[in-house]
Each structure stands twice: as structure tokens, then as C-alpha cells.
Design an enzyme around this catalytic site. Structure first.
Site, PDB file in Angstrom:
ATOM      1  N   SER A   1       0.858  -1.194   0.000  1.00  0.00           N
ATOM      2  CA  SER A   1       0.000   0.000   0.000  1.00  0.00           C
ATOM      3  C   SER A   1       0.888   1.236   0.000  1.00  0.00           C
ATOM      4  O   SER A   1       1.947   1.244   0.648  1.00  0.00           O
ATOM      5  CB  SER A   1      -0.873   0.033   1.250  1.00  0.00           C
ATOM      6  OG  SER A   1      -1.508   1.304   1.347  1.00  0.00           O
TER       7      SER A   1
ATOM      8  N   TYR B   1      -1.854  -0.929  10.127  1.00  0.00           N
ATOM      9  CA  TYR B   1      -1.922  -1.285   8.707  1.00  0.00           C
ATOM     10  C   TYR B   1      -0.599  -0.938   8.008  1.00  0.00           C
ATOM     11  O   TYR B   1      -0.058  -1.740   7.231  1.00  0.00           O
ATOM     12  CB  TYR B   1      -3.083  -0.527   8.074  1.00  0.00           C
ATOM     13  CG  TYR B   1      -3.277  -0.778   6.595  1.00  0.00           C
ATOM     14  CD1 TYR B   1      -3.851  -1.951   6.123  1.00  0.00           C
ATOM     15  CD2 TYR B   1      -2.901   0.191   5.651  1.00  0.00           C
ATOM     16  CE1 TYR B   1      -4.038  -2.165   4.762  1.00  0.00           C
ATOM     17  CE2 TYR B   1      -3.089  -0.010   4.298  1.00  0.00           C
ATOM     18  CZ  TYR B   1      -3.656  -1.190   3.855  1.00  0.00           C
ATOM     19  OH  TYR B   1      -3.845  -1.394   2.503  1.00  0.00           O
TER      20      TYR B   1
HETATM   21  N1  LIG Z   1      -8.581  -0.273  -1.928  1.00  0.00           N
HETATM   22  C1  LIG Z   1      -7.575   0.534  -1.644  1.00  0.00           C
HETATM   23  O1  LIG Z   1      -7.722   1.761  -1.655  1.00  0.00           O
HETATM   24  C2  LIG Z   1      -6.222  -0.025  -1.339  1.00  0.00           C
HETATM   25  C3  LIG Z   1      -5.140   0.855  -1.214  1.00  0.00           C
HETATM   26  C4  LIG Z   1      -3.879   0.350  -0.932  1.00  0.00           C
HETATM   27  C5  LIG Z   1      -3.708  -1.015  -0.797  1.00  0.00           C
HETATM   28  N2  LIG Z   1      -4.776  -1.844  -0.919  1.00  0.00           N
HETATM   29  C6  LIG Z   1      -4.535  -3.265  -0.771  1.00  0.00           C
HETATM   30  O2  LIG Z   1      -5.093  -3.938  -1.890  1.00  0.00           O
HETATM   31  C7  LIG Z   1      -5.575  -5.203  -1.480  1.00  0.00           C
HETATM   32  C8  LIG Z   1      -7.042  -5.337  -1.804  1.00  0.00           C
HETATM   33  O3  LIG Z   1      -7.755  -4.288  -1.203  1.00  0.00           O
HETATM   34  P1  LIG Z   1      -9.319  -4.082  -1.417  1.00  0.00           P
HETATM   35  O4  LIG Z   1      -9.603  -2.663  -1.137  1.00  0.00           O
HETATM   36  O5  LIG Z   1      -9.726  -4.667  -2.712  1.00  0.00           O
HETATM   37  O6  LIG Z   1      -9.879  -4.932  -0.183  1.00  0.00           O
HETATM   38  P2  LIG Z   1     -11.264  -5.681   0.014  1.00  0.00           P
HETATM   39  O7  LIG Z   1     -11.573  -5.656   1.446  1.00  0.00           O
HETATM   40  O8  LIG Z   1     -12.281  -5.154  -0.936  1.00  0.00           O
HETATM   41  O9  LIG Z   1     -10.914  -7.166  -0.457  1.00  0.00           O
HETATM   42  C9  LIG Z   1     -10.098  -7.996   0.295  1.00  0.00           C
HETATM   43  C10 LIG Z   1     -10.609  -9.406   0.146  1.00  0.00           C
HETATM   44  O10 LIG Z   1      -9.776 -10.238   0.961  1.00  0.00           O
HETATM   45  C11 LIG Z   1     -10.611 -11.120   1.671  1.00  0.00           C
HETATM   46  N3  LIG Z   1      -9.956 -11.491   2.926  1.00  0.00           N
HETATM   47  C12 LIG Z   1      -9.915 -10.791   4.079  1.00  0.00           C
HETATM   48  N4  LIG Z   1      -9.259 -11.485   5.016  1.00  0.00           N
HETATM   49  C13 LIG Z   1      -8.864 -12.637   4.436  1.00  0.00           C
HETATM   50  C14 LIG Z   1      -8.166 -13.769   4.915  1.00  0.00           C
HETATM   51  N5  LIG Z   1      -7.757 -13.844   6.199  1.00  0.00           N
HETATM   52  N6  LIG Z   1      -7.905 -14.790   4.068  1.00  0.00           N
HETATM   53  C15 LIG Z   1      -8.350 -14.721   2.779  1.00  0.00           C
HETATM   54  N7  LIG Z   1      -9.043 -13.681   2.270  1.00  0.00           N
HETATM   55  C16 LIG Z   1      -9.297 -12.656   3.105  1.00  0.00           C
HETATM   56  C17 LIG Z   1     -11.905 -10.369   1.915  1.00  0.00           C
HETATM   57  O11 LIG Z   1     -12.995 -11.256   2.139  1.00  0.00           O
HETATM   58  C18 LIG Z   1     -12.045  -9.581   0.632  1.00  0.00           C
HETATM   59  O12 LIG Z   1     -12.815 -10.253  -0.349  1.00  0.00           O
HETATM   60  C19 LIG Z   1      -5.265  -5.320   0.019  1.00  0.00           C
HETATM   61  O13 LIG Z   1      -4.000  -5.934   0.177  1.00  0.00           O
HETATM   62  C20 LIG Z   1      -5.203  -3.873   0.431  1.00  0.00           C
HETATM   63  O14 LIG Z   1      -4.441  -3.700   1.618  1.00  0.00           O
HETATM   64  C21 LIG Z   1      -6.028  -1.385  -1.177  1.00  0.00           C
END
Ligand SMILES: NC(=O)c1ccc[n+]([C@@H]2O[C@H](COP(=O)([O-])OP(=O)(O)OC[C@H]3O[C@@H](n4cnc5c(N)ncnc54)[C@H](O)[C@@H]3O)[C@@H](O)[C@H]2O)c1
Length: 250
Positions: free
Chosen positions: A144, A157
């Protein structure tokens, strides 16, 4: 777009039930990979796998809790049938409490839970899938840009994503001679279901400080992940690439 070299190769995407993981899984399938949707939430995981199949791709849902060693072992046992595994996208993570508590107020239980999922999870999954991986192989860890920017009121985080970045570098050095590249992608604040709860003030911070001010969409990221999974990224490893419209530059 179908990449002929991708055909029939297996890529595992963790947390692909929704959001960025779903977008990456859909793109990998469109590029010709066979996708394993490894996800905690059964309904979401099944839905993504079905959507990929409806679009003409190949996908299988496998239940996975990246924080549970037994569950990760079970994933490895399931995908062993489809070995070798060519690619792993370590995407599953939790991001609770964005813009909430200052670091001194974060609960120990919350800290530990986030570390178990976000930092230990990618290591555990890579550890169990490594014996099944092909050469060449690809590991893409989703970090991130919050860890690069040092976002306030998000210390648990950020620390977990800092660990993902450090792990990426160590794994890249250990796996280079085994033909497996390991890179990290650091997304910026993206418009997905999960970020609807992020305080408006944090969205405004990004809007004001990106070089490209418009909101970030999942599709802004998938091309880079496709490249990192592809043949042409073969000499790129140990890198952290921020996709955030220039919110951070390094
Ligand atoms: N969306 C953003 O703005 C953003 C920004 C920076 C980084 N990220 C990173 O991108 C990735 C995806 O983010 P997102 O926003 O799509 O998140 P999200 O919450 O929409 O999706 C994450 C998915 O992971 C699953 N999950 C959660 N815990 C789990 C576990 N223990 N085992 C298996 N699956 C599990 C959830 O059910 C969900 O479907 C993450 O690593 C997040 O930290 C997201």
C-alpha cells in the site's frame, strides 16, 4: 487480450472475492491464465470465480484464511492437482480503522489480527505454494502507498504493509536464482466497496496531492499486475511500484 504464453498456467489470487483482487483475477483470466480465487468469504469467492467463467475464462474458488496455517496448507493440497503454479498474487488483507486511532491507542488484539492477515499471510501462502511453483514463476505482493507516505492514524496497517515490502525484497533475493521474480505493488486509495467507509478527509488528502487528481479505480492497477505476471517483466524483481496517480514519488 490473451497472452498466448499464459495459456493453461495457474495463477493464485488471494482475497479475490471483491475489490482489487477481483479485478486482478478477472484480468489474469482474460490474459489466458487459469485462476484460483482463494478467498475467506465463500459467497464472494464463488461469485468472482463464476464471473470469470461467464466471461469465458477458467477459474476455481478455493476457501482460504491466510491467517490460518491449516487453511493455507489445505489450499496447497487443493492446487497441487493443478501444479505447477506459475503465479501468486498475495492480495488478501484487512484495512480496518483507516483514519481512526493514533498509534498509541491501537488495541493489541487489533494490531495482532492485522499482522496475522496482512504480514504473516503473504509469507505463509508463499511458503506453502513455493514447492508447487514453476520456473519461471511470479509472486506479486500487494502492499500500500500508505506505508510509503506514512499515513497517520493507521499505524497497524502501515506496519503490516511495510513488512510486505521488506518481505518482497528478502524473497526476491532468495528466489532470483530459482527463476521466480517477487515484486510489490503499492496501490493508492482506490474506489472500491472497502474504501467507502474511509473518511472523506482522507479522500480529499489524496485528491489534493496526486499528480493526477481524479479518483483511482481498480482498472488503473490491473495492467501493472498483468505486466508483473507476464513474460516481459522477467528481469524485474525486488521492486516496489506505487500506482497512485503520483500521490507518492520515490
Ligand atoms: N482499496 C484501496 O484503496 C487499497 C489501497 C492500498 C492497498 N490496498 C490493498 O489492496 C488489497 C485489496 O484491497 P481491497 O480494497 O480490494 O480490499 P477488500 O476488502 O475489498 O478485499 C479484500 C478481500 O480479501 C478477503 N480477505 C480478508 N481477510 C482474508 C483472509 N484472512 N484470508 C483470505 N481472504 C481474506 C476479503 O474477504 C475480501 O474479499 C489489500 O491488500 C489492500 O491492503 C487497497
Amino acid at each position: 487480450m490473451t497472452d498466448a504464453s499464459a495459456e493453461r498456467r495457474t495463477v493464485v489470487v488471494t482475497g479475490a472475492g471483491r475489490g482489487l483482487g477481483e479485478a486482478m483475477a478477472r484480468r489474469a483470466a482474460a490474459d489466458g491464465f487459469r485462476v484460483v480465487v482463494a478467498e475467506l468469504n465463500e459467497e464472494r469467492g464463488s461469485r468472482t470465480a463464476a464471473a470469470v467463467r461467464d466471461a469465458g475464462g477458467e477459474a476455481e474458488f478455493v476457501p482460504l484464511d491466510v491467517a490460518d496455517p491449516a487453511s493455507v496448507e489445505a489450499l496447497a493440497a487443493r492446487v497441487a492437482a493443478a501444479a505447477p503454479v506459475y503465479g501468486l498474487v498475495n492480495n488478501a488483507a484487512l484495512a480496518n480503522g483507516v483514519g481512526g486511532k493514533e498509534f498509541q491507542d491501537i488495541d493489541v488484539e487489533v494490531w495482532d489480527r492485522l499482522m496475522a492477515v496482512n504480514a504473516r499471510g503473504p509469507w505463509l501462502v508463499a511458503r506453502h505454494l513455493l514447492p508447487l511453483m514453476s520456473r519461471p514463476g511470479r509472486i506479486v505482493n500487494i502492499a500500500s502507498d500508505a506505508a510509503l507516505y506514512g499515513s497517520p492514524r493507521l499505524a497497524h496497517y502501515i506496519a503490516s504493509k511495510g513488512a510486505v515490502i521488506a518481505l518482497t525484497r528478502a524473497m526476491a533475493r532468495e528466489l532470483g536464482e530459482r527463476g521466480i521474480t517477487v515484486n510489490a505493488v503499492a496501490p493508492g486509495l482506490t474506489e472500491v466497496e472497502a474504501t467507502e467507509a474511509v473518511p472523506a478527509e482522507r479522500h480529499a488528502l489524496y485528491a489534493a496531492n496526486r499528480a493526477i487528481s481524479r479518483p483511482q479505480q481498480p482498472d488503473d492497477l490491473v495492467g501493472l499486475v498483468a505486466f508483473l505476471l507476464g513474460e516481459e517483466s522477467r528481469y524485474l524483481t525486488g521492486q516496489v511500484i506505487a500506482v497512485n496517480g503520483g500521490f507518492t514519488m520515490h
